[in-house]
Design a protein around this motif. Sequence first.
Motif, PDB file in Angstrom:
ATOM      1  N   GLU A  58      -2.140  -6.034  -0.141  1.00 52.49           N
ATOM      2  CA  GLU A  58      -2.679  -4.838   0.516  1.00 52.49           C
ATOM      3  C   GLU A  58      -2.795  -3.686  -0.483  1.00 52.49           C
ATOM      4  N   TYR A  59      -1.754  -3.494  -1.275  1.00 51.17           N
ATOM      5  CA  TYR A  59      -1.762  -2.423  -2.280  1.00 51.17           C
ATOM      6  C   TYR A  59      -2.852  -2.658  -3.325  1.00 51.17           C
ATOM      7  N   ALA A  60      -2.962  -3.879  -3.799  1.00 58.00           N
ATOM      8  CA  ALA A  60      -3.963  -4.201  -4.824  1.00 58.00           C
ATOM      9  C   ALA A  60      -5.371  -4.007  -4.273  1.00 58.00           C
ATOM     10  N   GLN A  61      -5.603  -4.451  -3.052  1.00 60.04           N
ATOM     11  CA  GLN A  61      -6.934  -4.279  -2.452  1.00 60.04           C
ATOM     12  C   GLN A  61      -7.278  -2.803  -2.319  1.00 60.04           C
ATOM     13  N   LYS A  62      -6.307  -2.018  -1.854  1.00 63.43           N
ATOM     14  CA  LYS A  62      -6.530  -0.587  -1.696  1.00 63.43           C
ATOM     15  C   LYS A  62      -6.775   0.065  -3.054  1.00 63.43           C
ATOM     16  N   THR A  63      -6.079  -0.410  -4.063  1.00 66.47           N
ATOM     17  CA  THR A  63      -6.141   0.204  -5.381  1.00 66.47           C
ATOM     18  C   THR A  63      -7.399  -0.179  -6.144  1.00 66.47           C
ATOM     19  N   VAL A  64      -7.719  -1.472  -6.203  1.00 67.79           N
ATOM     20  CA  VAL A  64      -8.832  -1.897  -7.064  1.00 67.79           C
ATOM     21  C   VAL A  64     -10.120  -2.243  -6.327  1.00 67.79           C
ATOM     22  N   ALA A  65     -10.078  -2.338  -4.990  1.00 69.56           N
ATOM     23  CA  ALA A  65     -11.303  -2.669  -4.254  1.00 69.56           C
ATOM     24  C   ALA A  65     -12.438  -1.684  -4.531  1.00 69.56           C
ATOM     25  N   PRO A  66     -12.170  -0.372  -4.577  1.00 74.89           N
ATOM     26  CA  PRO A  66     -13.282   0.555  -4.882  1.00 74.89           C
ATOM     27  C   PRO A  66     -13.886   0.309  -6.273  1.00 74.89           C
ATOM     28  N   LEU A  67     -13.062  -0.039  -7.236  1.00 73.23           N
ATOM     29  CA  LEU A  67     -13.538  -0.334  -8.588  1.00 73.23           C
ATOM     30  C   LEU A  67     -14.422  -1.584  -8.576  1.00 73.23           C
ATOM     31  N   ILE A  68     -13.956  -2.620  -7.913  1.00 72.08           N
ATOM     32  CA  ILE A  68     -14.707  -3.875  -7.850  1.00 72.08           C
ATOM     33  C   ILE A  68     -16.040  -3.663  -7.135  1.00 72.08           C
ATOM     34  N   LYS A  69     -16.035  -2.889  -6.055  1.00 73.69           N
ATOM     35  CA  LYS A  69     -17.282  -2.610  -5.327  1.00 73.69           C
ATOM     36  C   LYS A  69     -18.255  -1.826  -6.205  1.00 73.69           C
ATOM     37  N   ALA A  70     -17.736  -0.855  -6.945  1.00 72.55           N
ATOM     38  CA  ALA A  70     -18.601  -0.076  -7.842  1.00 72.55           C
ATOM     39  C   ALA A  70     -19.210  -0.977  -8.915  1.00 72.55           C
ATOM     40  N   GLU A  71     -18.391  -1.865  -9.489  1.00 70.32           N
ATOM     41  CA  GLU A  71     -18.897  -2.811 -10.490  1.00 70.32           C
ATOM     42  C   GLU A  71     -20.002  -3.685  -9.891  1.00 70.32           C
ATOM     43  N   GLU A  72     -19.754  -4.203  -8.691  1.00 72.70           N
ATOM     44  CA  GLU A  72     -20.741  -5.077  -8.048  1.00 72.70           C
ATOM     45  C   GLU A  72     -22.068  -4.362  -7.823  1.00 72.70           C
TER      46      GLU A  72
END
Length: 144
Positions: free
Chosen positions: A94-108
């Motif tokens: 949950e913490y990792a998703q909250k933390t890096v999900a915005p970065l991964i979405k921006a990259e995509e």
Amino acid sequence: MMKNQFSAAWAKSNALYARAASVLGVGYPEMMVLYAMVTMGDLTQKQIAVNFGMQKQTVHTVVNNLCKKGYLLLETSKDDKREKLIHLTETGREYAQKTVAPLIKAEERVFEMIGGEKMQSMCETMDLFNLLFERKVNGGLDDE
């Protein structure tokens, strides 16, 4: 001229990831460890260090801190008893998703804007550059 453009682009990319960590409210090393876990699954500390160009001691420190917070668990590898696989706990996921999900979405989104063919070519070129440059660095940066 091309060499300078490449070096500047590489430096800017690194700076952008460091800024992304700041925007996400974490340190760059922690962001990269979490990014590795989310995008690549269970890994060893050595694999994270090698795949993401981080110092082993830095990865070790980050992993220990995340273990203390209950975000990661270490399990002895079945293949090599000297190595430990790192697992995200449910809270860690949950913490990792909250933390890096915005970065991964921006990259995509950026990848989509650039296009698959150009991204594939860039990745292949970067892999080749890294392989050849690593050989030079490991050889002591000699002239030959």
